[in-house]
Structures are given as C-alpha cells and as structure tokens.
Design an enzyme around this catalytic site. Sequence first.
Site: not given
Ligand code: C5P
Length: 311
Positions: A25, A110, A112-114, A116, A119-120, A152
């Site tokens: 994403k 990638p 840790a590329g932002g 997902a 998550s995917a 995500d």
């Molecule tokens: O939900 P996820 O595990 O992907 O989030 C990773 C980290 O990103 C969380 O531990 C939190 O620090 C931060 N996060 C956040 N607010 C969100 C999504 C993620 O602060 N809406």
Amino acid sequence: MVGTRRLGSLFVPVPSPVTVVVPAKINLHLGVGPRRADGYHELQTVFQAINIVDELTAYPGPGLSVFVRGGEQDAVPTDSSNLAIRAAALLAEHTGVDASARLVIRKEIPVAGGMAGGSADAAAALIACDALWQTGLPRARLAELAAELGSDVPFCLQGGTALGTGRGEVLTPVLGRGLYWWVVAIAAEGLSTAAVYAELDKQRGADASATPPDAVLAALRVGDPFQLAEAMHNDMQPAALTLRPALKATLAAGLDLGAIGGMVSGSGPTCLFLARSHAAAIRIGSAMTAENICRTVRVVKGPVPGPRVEG
Ligand code: C5P
C-alpha cells in the site's frame, strides 16, 4: 482445499497448499491526529493498493513456521514475532483448529519501507490459512482479526483505494476514477514506524489535529493526476525527514526529473512520486536509478484489487 495422497492401498485426504498474492500500500493522504490513551494516533488516511506484491503459500504443517525468500529475506524475522505467523496463530486460536502450517513468503515489498510489507503478509496468512484449514470465516470476521494484528492489516485484506479512520483500521471504500502511475524510491535502510510517530509527537505535541483528506478525495472523484499531485499530503513527512535528512535530496531529485507530485510514503523512508503518464513514470524511474540516489526505484500503478488466491 483438499487433495488426496496414496497410503498403501488407501487414498487419504490431504489439504492442498494455498497461495495468496497480496499488494503493498501507499498513502495518498496521511493525516495524523492526537495520540490516544492506547498509544495509537487517530488517523484520517487514504490508502491505495499498488502492484508491488508478496506471495505467500501455506502448506500443511507440522507446527507453525515461516520461510522468507527474496532479496531482503534476512531482514524479516522468522520467529513468533513474524506477523504472518502471528496471523496464523490468531486464526487457529480463534477457530479452535490445530495451528499447523508452513508459510513460504516470496518477498518483493520493501521491509520497513512504510508500504505495509509485514501487514500484507499477515493479511495473506489469514486468507491462506482460512482456506488451508477450511475454517471458512466471513470476511468481516477476518477483518476483525486483521485489526488485532496491526493498523494496516485490514486495508491489506481489502485493496483498491480506501479511507482509513480510527487508527487506520476503520475502512470506507473510496469511489475514485483513474489509474495512477507512481515512482517509488526505496531507501537503503528502513525506518521504524513507532520511532517516526514518536518524533512527530515531539515536534508538534501529542494533541495536534489531523489534516483532513478532502482535497485528495475530491481529486480522486475527478480522476485528475494533476489535481491529485497538488492534493497529496503527509503529516508525518517532517518527522521522517528529521530522522532521515537524506530523503530531502530524494524528494528534490524526483520533482526535478519531472514528477508532478512527491512525498514520503506513510512513515517512510520510501518516497512516492506521481507521474503524468506511464511513459513519464518510466522516464523518471530510469533517471532516478541512474542518479543512484536510493537503493531501488520501481514504477508501479494503483489502485489494484486486494489479495487473490492463486490457482
Ligand atoms: O498497528 P501497528 O503495529 O502497525 O503500529 C506500529 C506502531 O506505529 C505502533 O506501535 C504505534 O507506535 C504507531 N502507530 C500509531 N498510530 C497509528 C498506527 C500506528 O501511533 N494509528
């Protein structure tokens, strides 16, 4: 899914492996609101699925294990912290079946590329194990499990283009037009999402309000890439640029080379450029590759549909 295996004179049923292809994403808009009591931030974000994909195959067990193939295989944990393993374990716990699957991931998204990537894989594991174990959960229930795994993951189950609210897990499909050509510049080293949120809180206080997504939603309704280029926005960009100042040069290079819009994707460090056409995207992508300004450059399109089961 079930096949048969010969055991002496008997044919015994064995589950067939299930392969799921799942897209990465990007965020066309990322508005970050106040930090909540649970530590997450209220978001108003527009997700779009693009054609960089991971492929996950779930084979019958024994036990739960994960193997990762692809250029970045060493960067992905294969213990119980792996999000695909956690997804399979959560589904097994929820449905009362034996947690028994060997997950093989062919990784293109990638790490840790932002975008997902983890998550995917979690979304793909939910779909693949649900089919392998014949647990037959309705999509809505899979989406609830997805939300337990990460903010995500529900979008990764859905695909297309969607507005995400809450911490990103409450989704409304966006009825947009048009297919957009993106150039994605992938940095050499990942950025921790949690670290970028923490830096953002430091910079602007923990109770700032989210930039609303209206301009991006309006551009998508019209289907005009120039309007979208003008509207695309990321509240997290200043924090990502503080933690990784080299991204400023990447952003400037993409815009100099003719991208009509450019910004950090999600929590970074991937940078995202919108091109006016497929040909323009290829031109920008080739020139960025030649400048050697980041690890890899990919030309991609979006939106694409969500995960699909192969075969
Ligand atoms: O939900 P996820 O595990 O992907 O989030 C990773 C980290 O990103 C969380 O531990 C939190 O620090 C931060 N996060 C956040 N607010 C969100 C999504 C993620 O602060 N809406």
